[in-house]
Scaffold this motif. Structure first.
Motif, mmCIF file in Angstrom:
data_model
loop_
_atom_site.group_PDB
_atom_site.id
_atom_site.type_symbol
_atom_site.label_atom_id
_atom_site.label_comp_id
_atom_site.label_asym_id
_atom_site.label_seq_id
_atom_site.Cartn_x
_atom_site.Cartn_y
_atom_site.Cartn_z
ATOM 1 N N CYS A 42 -31.938 -6.236 -18.755
ATOM 2 C CA CYS A 42 -31.655 -6.189 -17.321
ATOM 3 C C CYS A 42 -32.357 -7.371 -16.665
ATOM 4 O O CYS A 42 -33.544 -7.597 -16.898
ATOM 5 N N TYR A 44 -33.354 -9.269 -13.135
ATOM 6 C CA TYR A 44 -33.562 -9.058 -11.705
ATOM 7 C C TYR A 44 -34.055 -10.343 -11.058
ATOM 8 O O TYR A 44 -34.617 -11.211 -11.723
ATOM 9 N N ASP A 58 -37.774 1.960 -9.423
ATOM 10 C CA ASP A 58 -36.509 1.901 -8.687
ATOM 11 C C ASP A 58 -36.482 2.842 -7.482
ATOM 12 O O ASP A 58 -35.720 2.620 -6.552
ATOM 13 N N LEU A 63 -30.956 0.934 -1.718
ATOM 14 C CA LEU A 63 -29.695 0.605 -2.360
ATOM 15 C C LEU A 63 -29.270 -0.842 -2.109
ATOM 16 O O LEU A 63 -28.837 -1.544 -3.027
ATOM 17 N N LYS A 66 -31.354 -3.136 -4.169
ATOM 18 C CA LYS A 66 -30.959 -3.036 -5.578
ATOM 19 C C LYS A 66 -29.747 -3.914 -5.839
ATOM 20 O O LYS A 66 -29.690 -4.630 -6.837
ATOM 21 N N ARG A 67 -28.783 -3.861 -4.937
ATOM 22 C CA ARG A 67 -27.568 -4.675 -5.105
ATOM 23 C C ARG A 67 -27.877 -6.169 -5.105
ATOM 24 O O ARG A 67 -27.272 -6.937 -5.843
ATOM 25 N N TRP A 70 -30.557 -6.874 -8.610
ATOM 26 C CA TRP A 70 -30.141 -6.714 -10.004
ATOM 27 C C TRP A 70 -29.032 -7.718 -10.272
ATOM 28 O O TRP A 70 -27.886 -7.540 -9.875
ATOM 29 N N ASN A 87 -22.455 -8.591 -12.491
ATOM 30 C CA ASN A 87 -22.352 -7.796 -11.263
ATOM 31 C C ASN A 87 -22.580 -6.319 -11.613
ATOM 32 O O ASN A 87 -21.683 -5.487 -11.414
ATOM 33 N N THR A 89 -24.212 -3.967 -10.291
ATOM 34 C CA THR A 89 -24.380 -2.976 -9.208
ATOM 35 C C THR A 89 -23.078 -2.630 -8.495
ATOM 36 O O THR A 89 -23.090 -1.877 -7.523
ATOM 37 N N ARG A 90 -21.970 -3.121 -8.978
ATOM 38 C CA ARG A 90 -20.702 -2.889 -8.274
ATOM 39 C C ARG A 90 -20.383 -1.408 -8.090
ATOM 40 O O ARG A 90 -19.658 -1.034 -7.205
ATOM 41 N N TYR A 91 -20.941 -0.536 -8.946
ATOM 42 C CA TYR A 91 -20.639 0.879 -8.843
ATOM 43 C C TYR A 91 -21.754 1.686 -8.190
ATOM 44 O O TYR A 91 -21.611 2.890 -8.011
ATOM 45 N N LEU A 92 -22.869 1.058 -7.848
ATOM 46 C CA LEU A 92 -23.960 1.776 -7.199
ATOM 47 C C LEU A 92 -23.517 2.322 -5.848
ATOM 48 O O LEU A 92 -22.936 1.614 -5.040
#
Length: 94
Positions: A42, A44, A58, A63, A66-67, A70, A87, A89-92
């Motif tokens: 991962c 960052y 975390d 949120l 985070k986007r 990450w 990408n 974080t596209r689903y966070l």
């Protein structure tokens, strides 16, 4: 490592690092650690929120941060090979 010989790496990098460079760094880490048959990396940003995420805090990062923080995720295993997502974080929050 454990029974699955899995290595996990958490990196922080300059936020302006391009996707191609991130993938090359991940490939290099994978090549330098043949003792792991499964690798998760991962990546960052080297910001306060990114560093919190990298050390596992975390719950201290909202949120939106985070986007932004990450930047990438890389996985490797001998069956499926390498996978790089710039990408992650596209689903966070969905």
């Amino acid at each position: 490592s454990g029974a699955f010989e899995q290595g996990k790496f958490f990196l922080t990098v300059d936020q302006n690092t391009n996707s191609e460079s991130l993938e090359l760094v991940c490939d290099e880490i994978m090549k330098n650690h043949p003792e792991f048959s499964n690798i998760v990396i991962c990546v960052y940003s080297a910001t306060v929120p990114g560093k919190e995420l990298a050390i596992g805090n975390d719950d201290k990062v909202n949120l939106e941060d985070k986007r932004k923080s990450w930047l990438a995720m890389y996985t490797y295993n001998s069956v499926e090979g390498a996978y790089f997502d710039d990408n992650p974080t596209r689903y966070l929050g969905n």
